[in-house]
Design an enzyme around this catalytic site. Structure first.
Site, PDB file in Angstrom:
ATOM      1  N   CYS A 125       6.359  -5.646   8.857  1.00  0.00           N
ATOM      2  CA  CYS A 125       5.345  -5.217   8.440  1.00  0.00           C
ATOM      3  C   CYS A 125       5.597  -2.922   8.914  1.00  0.00           C
ATOM      4  O   CYS A 125       5.634  -3.093   9.380  1.00  0.00           O
ATOM      5  CB  CYS A 125       3.904  -5.533   8.964  1.00  0.00           C
ATOM      6  SG  CYS A 125       2.317  -4.662   9.249  1.00  0.00           S
ATOM      7  N   ASN A 187      10.203  -5.908   2.274  1.00  0.00           N
ATOM      8  CA  ASN A 187       8.409  -6.578   2.352  1.00  0.00           C
ATOM      9  C   ASN A 187       9.006  -4.897   1.970  1.00  0.00           C
ATOM     10  O   ASN A 187       9.109  -4.231   1.263  1.00  0.00           O
ATOM     11  CB  ASN A 187       8.229  -5.968   3.861  1.00  0.00           C
ATOM     12  CG  ASN A 187       7.281  -6.707   4.403  1.00  0.00           C
ATOM     13  OD1 ASN A 187       5.844  -6.263   3.837  1.00  0.00           O
ATOM     14  ND2 ASN A 187       7.230  -7.465   5.462  1.00  0.00           N
TER      15      ASN A 187
HETATM   16  C1  DHB Z   1       0.532  -6.622   6.410  1.00  0.00           C
HETATM   17  C2  DHB Z   1       1.679  -6.985   7.063  1.00  0.00           C
HETATM   18  C3  DHB Z   1       2.594  -6.953   6.141  1.00  0.00           C
HETATM   19  O1  DHB Z   1       3.906  -7.199   7.112  1.00  0.00           O
HETATM   20  C4  DHB Z   1       3.071  -6.176   4.510  1.00  0.00           C
HETATM   21  O2  DHB Z   1       4.292  -5.594   4.378  1.00  0.00           O
HETATM   22  C5  DHB Z   1       1.980  -5.683   5.031  1.00  0.00           C
HETATM   23  C6  DHB Z   1       0.675  -5.883   5.062  1.00  0.00           C
HETATM   24  C7  DHB Z   1      -1.010  -6.688   7.278  1.00  0.00           C
HETATM   25  O3  DHB Z   1      -0.798  -7.952   7.289  1.00  0.00           O
HETATM   26  O4  DHB Z   1      -1.335  -5.600   7.631  1.00  0.00           O
END
Ligand code: DHB
Length: 299
Positions: A125, A187
């Site tokens: 993320c 990601n």
């Molecule tokens: C979120 C989580 C992620 O892994 C991503 O790539 C984008 C957003 C999130 O929940 O904010």
């Protein structure tokens, strides 16, 4: 013809629902399994209920989306009820996020107990303090999380990696050396949008993750680089919306792929369209199976 395997996990169809869309409730996951997805990856689940960031958390661009939801989720205990509905209908991959090897291990154990077919570790993320890519850009940390989770569960352990690094292949090698069963690449790409009228960032979190067509070529390059560096199974993800995009990822080295943003732009029929057209392409070009297509761009 479309059957594939990610390590030991066999999938009837190569496309999965990527984490973060249509995957927070049991009924939405069942619905996606019925429309041509070979598996559904859950929204990333943490130890405690998390409301996520205040709005705005999402913005649409010409070439994709930027979001910073803030990892909203009901927490691993309450998520058991959703898994109970979904896991009996097909392959559910439990995505989890944590701040330490111990936390990841505990969450993975719960996902295994709930019937997940594999766990996907969110090490990527792009905007969560103490989580995601803050952990997932150090090969030693990635290795310690993967090996802790491997010793706590017997289902396959996949690590979802970030493109926001110049050492992607070292991260993939760390996953393989720690016994990980697959890497998932990529990601979202850390990004930002500013409103000229407001003179401020659009998202409440300022930064977010860019997804959709804008990142496809980054993802294909990432998969190609990982395949050149290690033989760990790769699940390709990033900007896939049709059979040509899926074929690029497979030819770069992915044995399966995930679709996220295109479920938003094209609707839930995107999987059946990709399945039909990918199969037609394979027949026309003499690929008898997905495995015959994997990594051909390296030859
Ligand atoms: C979120 C989580 C992620 O892994 C991503 O790539 C984008 C957003 C999130 O929940 O904010």
């Amino acid at each position: 013809m479309l059957v594939t395997s990610v390590g030991k996990l066999r999938l009837e169809k190569p496309g999965m629902v990527a984490s973060g869309i249509m995957d927070e409730t049991g009924p939405s996951m069942v619905r996606m399994l019925k429309c041509g997805a070979g598996a559904v990856v859950t929204k990333s689940i943490g130890s405690e209920p998390n409301p996520g960031h205040p709005n705005p958390t999402f913005t649409e661009l010409k070439c994709g989306y930027i979001n910073a939801m803030g990892l909203p989720n009901p927490g691993i205990e309450l998520f058991g009820a959703e898994m109970e509905i979904a896991a009996k209908s097909g392959n559910i991959i439990g995505s989890i996020y944590g701040a330490s090897p111990e936390e990841f291990s505990r969450l993975a154990g719960k996902m295994e107990e709930y019937g997940a077919a594999a766990v996907e570790l969110n090490l990527s993320c792009p905007h969560a303090a103490g989580y995601g890519m803050e952990l997932g850009t150090d090969p030693a940390v990635v290795g310690s999380i993967v090996s802790a989770v491997k010793s706590s569960v017997s289902i396959p352990v996949w690590a979802k990696l970030t493109p926001n690094t110049h050492i992607l292949k070292d991260l993939a090698i760390a996953v393989r050396d720690a016994g990980g069963d697959a890497v998932v690449a990529i990601n979202t790409v850390k990004a930002m949008a500013i409103s000229p009228q407001l003179g401020k960032p659009i998202l409440s979190n300022k930064f977010g993750g860019l997804s959709g067509p804008a990142i496809r070529s980054i993802g294909v390059r990432a998969v190609f680089e990982i395949r050149a560096a290690t033989d760990i199974p790769i699940v390709g993800v990033g900007g896939i919306s049709d059979w040509k995009d899926a074929a690029q990822y497979i030819m770069a080295g992915a044995c399966a792929f995930q679709v996220g943003s295109a479920i938003g732009t094209k609707g839930i029929d995107v999987f059946s369209a990709i399945n039909t057209e990918l199969e037609r392409f394979m027949k026309d070009y003499g690929y008898g199976s997905i495995s015959k297509m994997i990594g051909v761009a390296h030859e």
